[in-house]
Design a protein around this motif. Structure first.
Motif, PDB file in Angstrom:
ATOM      1  N   SER A 174      17.057 -21.470   7.288  1.00 45.95           N
ATOM      2  CA  SER A 174      16.918 -21.305   8.742  1.00 45.95           C
ATOM      3  C   SER A 174      15.465 -21.501   9.158  1.00 45.95           C
ATOM      4  CB  SER A 174      17.377 -19.921   9.186  1.00 45.95           C
ATOM      5  OG  SER A 174      18.677 -19.671   8.731  1.00 45.95           O
ATOM      6  N   THR A 212       9.574 -17.032  12.274  1.00 42.10           N
ATOM      7  CA  THR A 212      10.517 -17.291  11.179  1.00 42.10           C
ATOM      8  C   THR A 212      10.483 -16.195  10.116  1.00 42.10           C
ATOM      9  OG1 THR A 212       8.856 -18.665  10.072  1.00 42.10           O
ATOM     10  CG2 THR A 212      10.440 -19.799  11.475  1.00 42.10           C
ATOM     11  N   LEU A 249      13.800 -14.789   8.911  1.00 44.69           N
ATOM     12  CA  LEU A 249      14.832 -15.782   8.581  1.00 44.69           C
ATOM     13  C   LEU A 249      14.780 -16.200   7.109  1.00 44.69           C
ATOM     14  CD1 LEU A 249      14.445 -18.079  11.722  1.00 44.69           C
ATOM     15  CD2 LEU A 249      16.058 -16.194  11.379  1.00 44.69           C
ATOM     16  N   GLY A 260      19.124 -17.506  12.642  1.00 44.03           N
ATOM     17  CA  GLY A 260      18.548 -18.823  12.931  1.00 44.03           C
ATOM     18  C   GLY A 260      19.059 -19.379  14.257  1.00 44.03           C
TER      19      GLY A 260
END
Ligand SMILES: Nc1ncnc2c1ncn2[C@@H]1O[C@H](COP(=O)(O)OP(=O)(O)O)[C@@H](O)[C@H]1O
Ligand SMILES: [Mg+2]
Length: 249
Positions: free
Chosen positions: A176, A169, A172, A145
């Motif tokens: 995060s 993302t 993650l 992150g």
């Protein structure tokens, strides 16, 4: 504003040319957070690479503020690319460079040097993403992150008008992911930068996008406001991505 008109991209496959993008048309309004969603292989990354002209479309136009950028070359193409920043799933940081030098890298790439003003700006950006104290660290010393926050600071270095996030993302964890999405939303509010969020996760679209385009097999199968598409998905692809599938039907 970006207007994508009849965009096609074909790759040479075993059985002749295969269309990764098949007559894609939609607009991205300035200041929007626009989601582009589709399952694996739908053509999302190909579309991103065409928008920033890392790849040349087979046909169709990408019109940015009235100018067809697909015909640009040389210095004009380089200057267009600087208006469009990228964030990737694997962060794309340089492992041998410190966090600060990573954020300064766009200045180096654009001008061949890094000035003290550039360093001051990079530290401001690191402060904005909450990582000023990590300026001298190396990427491997940061969490995923945190690395993505450095990548966001780097993306902002040259003052882009558009930020393309390709599965930013997807690597993650949920906490995060939320930090990154909130950061992107805050940056959009603060600077007005247009953000294009490419993802296979409807939850990402739901959290930060205002508008969404659904891709399937290289075609736009649905588009509209996130509120409308979530309330009343029409395409099978949107229903599957929203997990509104009747398994017993
Ligand atoms: N460089 C390439 N050469 C040949 N085929 C490609 C290339 N890049 C992507 N494709 C094909 O185009 C389609 C869309 O891929 P991609 O844009 O990566 O989808 P997504 O990002 O939505 O998962 C896939 O069928 C993929 O195999
Ligand atoms: Mg992809």
């Amino acid at each position: 504003m970006i207007q994508i008109k009849h965009l096609c991209k074909a790759y040479e496959g075993a059985e002749g040319p295969a269309r990764a993008l098949d007559d894609i048309s939609f607009d991205i309004a300035d200041g929007d957070i626009m989601g582009i969603i589709g399952m694996s292989g739908a053509g999302k990354s190909t579309l991103v690479r065409c928008i920033n002209l890392l790849e040349h479309p087979t046909s169709g136009q990408i019109i940015v503020d009235g100018q067809d950028v697909t015909s640009l070359s040389g210095a004009e193409l380089r200057s267009y690319r600087r208006r469009v920043a990228m964030i990737f799933q694997n962060f794309g940081l340089l492992a041998q460079k410190t966090v600060l030098d990573n954020v300064c890298f766009p200045f180096l790439a654009a001008t061949g040097k890094v000035t003290s003003d550039n360093r001051t700006r990079a530290l401001e950006l690191l402060d904005m993403v909450g990582l000023k104290e990590k300026a001298s660290s190396y990427p491997s010393q940061l969490s995923g992150g945190q690395q993505q926050r450095v990548a966001i600071a780097r993306a902002l270095a040259c003052g882009p008008e558009y930020i393309l996030c390709d599965e930013a993302t997807s690597a993650l964890d949920p906490a995060s992911t939320n930090t990154i999405l909130k950061l992107l939303r805050d940056i959009n509010r603060k600077t007005g930068v247009t953000i294009i969020v490419i993802t296979h996760a409807m939850s990402v679209v739901e959290k930060i996008c205002r508008n969404v385009v659904v891709l399937e097999h290289g075609r736009v199968v649905e588009q509209g406001s996130v509120a409308d598409v979530f309330a009343n998905p029409v395409s099978q692809a949107a229903k599957v991505l929203l997990e509104r599938v009747d398994w017993d039907a």
